[in-house]
Design a protein around this motif. Structure first.
Motif, PDB file in Angstrom:
ATOM      1  N   LEU A 186       0.687  -1.107   0.056  1.00 17.31           N
ATOM      2  CA  LEU A 186      -0.018  -0.036   0.235  1.00 17.31           C
ATOM      3  C   LEU A 186       0.842   1.254  -0.132  1.00 17.31           C
ATOM      4  O   LEU A 186       1.707   1.216   0.607  1.00 17.31           O
ATOM      5  CB  LEU A 186      -0.931  -0.118   1.249  1.00 17.31           C
ATOM      6  N   THR A 187       0.736   2.037  -1.050  1.00 14.67           N
ATOM      7  CA  THR A 187       1.742   3.261  -1.076  1.00 14.67           C
ATOM      8  C   THR A 187       0.676   4.619  -0.401  1.00 14.67           C
ATOM      9  O   THR A 187      -0.398   4.750  -0.720  1.00 14.67           O
ATOM     10  CB  THR A 187       1.900   3.587  -2.526  1.00 14.67           C
ATOM     11  N   PHE A 188       1.519   5.405   0.222  1.00 14.04           N
ATOM     12  CA  PHE A 188       0.969   6.572   0.933  1.00 14.04           C
ATOM     13  C   PHE A 188       1.590   7.873   0.262  1.00 14.04           C
ATOM     14  O   PHE A 188       2.925   7.478  -0.384  1.00 14.04           O
ATOM     15  CB  PHE A 188       1.174   6.792   2.355  1.00 14.04           C
ATOM     16  N   ALA A 189       0.928   8.801  -0.372  1.00 17.02           N
ATOM     17  CA  ALA A 189       1.567   9.958  -0.922  1.00 17.02           C
ATOM     18  C   ALA A 189       1.197  11.215  -0.303  1.00 17.02           C
ATOM     19  O   ALA A 189       0.009  11.399   0.053  1.00 17.02           O
ATOM     20  CB  ALA A 189       1.358   9.661  -2.520  1.00 17.02           C
ATOM     21  N   ALA A 190       2.042  12.216  -0.529  1.00 21.26           N
ATOM     22  CA  ALA A 190       1.657  13.813  -0.054  1.00 21.26           C
ATOM     23  C   ALA A 190       2.532  14.589  -0.851  1.00 21.26           C
ATOM     24  O   ALA A 190       3.730  14.418  -1.076  1.00 21.26           O
ATOM     25  CB  ALA A 190       2.158  13.965   1.342  1.00 21.26           C
ATOM     26  N   ASP A 191       2.090  15.816  -1.403  1.00 23.28           N
ATOM     27  CA  ASP A 191       2.723  16.712  -2.014  1.00 23.28           C
ATOM     28  C   ASP A 191       2.476  18.175  -1.256  1.00 23.28           C
ATOM     29  O   ASP A 191       3.052  19.106  -1.880  1.00 23.28           O
ATOM     30  CB  ASP A 191       2.505  16.665  -3.436  1.00 23.28           C
TER      31      ASP A 191
END
Length: 228
Positions: free
Chosen positions: A44-49
């Motif tokens: 499971l990938t988490f992402a934030a920008d």
């Protein structure tokens, strides 16, 4: 000469190999360079920008991760918006091409940025990193339930160029702390770190990355040129 895609693929392959072959008690593996694991069925990938963090909030939750900082109070003293002079960029250069739009930054005595999982522990993380100093000297730490599990240093050249820092540990971690000092030999003092394009993942089983690789995982670069 290697193309950008070749470098991304080699970086990802090295990180993938390290994760698959490490025992559960292995130390944290540090890698630099653009390259991110593409989301798949086995992790499971988490992402934030930080694009939606228009008020430079801390704490800030995005994509299953929570970000906080020590140092500047409230709005980071204005640091964190694209185009703000929060990183000491050499004349004739722009911000790191790993950064785009808003980012997450701080500065102060022993100030650091904290990245925490809001769910399961993480097994890998990548983020673009820059510094408020002319050169980027990062000290990082990984923590699991309040216990320090790893630390290391990396120098990434001149600010305004930046790079991607990747950390992996099959034993898992729940928090990463990022400092940026003015010298590679410093362990404390005034710190001015900045991060963007955060990608993190957790592995369901020790061998799942190998299975995912056979299933045809791709590579997605996280370098993005700053707009404006």
């Amino acid at each position: 000469m290697n193309t950008h895609n070749d470098i991304m693929k080699k970086t990802f392959a090295a990180l993938l190999t390290a994760l698959v072959t490490l025992p559960a008690t292995a130390a944290v593996v540090q890698t630099t360079g653009a390259g991110s694991a593409t989301p798949g069925a086995t992790h499971l990938t988490f992402a934030a920008d930080f694009e939606a963090n228009t008020h430079l909030d801390s704490p800030w939750s995005e994509g299953g991760l929570q970000f906080t900082h020590t140092g500047f109070a409230n709005d980071n003293g204005g640091c964190g918006y694209a185009g703000e002079f929060c990183v000491d960029v050499p004349a004739g250069q722009t911000y790191s091409e790993s950064f785009s739009g808003n980012y997450f930054a701080t500065a102060g005595t022993n100030a650091y940025l904290s990245i925490k999982s809001e769910g399961p522990k993480l097994h890998g993380i990548e983020f673009a990193v820059d510094s408020g100093y002319l050169n980027i000297h990062v000290l990082w730490q990984t923590w699991l339930d309040g216990v320090l599990t790893g630390s290391g240093k990396v120098s990434l050249g001149a600010a305004g160029i930046g790079d991607v820092l990747a950390l992996s540990d099959m034993a898992g971690f729940s928090e990463v702390r990022v400092f940026a000092f003015d010298s590679a030999s410093d362990n404390s003092g005034y710190s001015a770190p900045a991060i963007d394009s955060v990608r993190a993942f957790t592995v369901s089983e020790p061998g799942s990355l190998a299975l995912a690789s056979l299933a045809g995982l791709g590579v997605a670069g996280v370098r993005r040129r700053r707009k404006g």
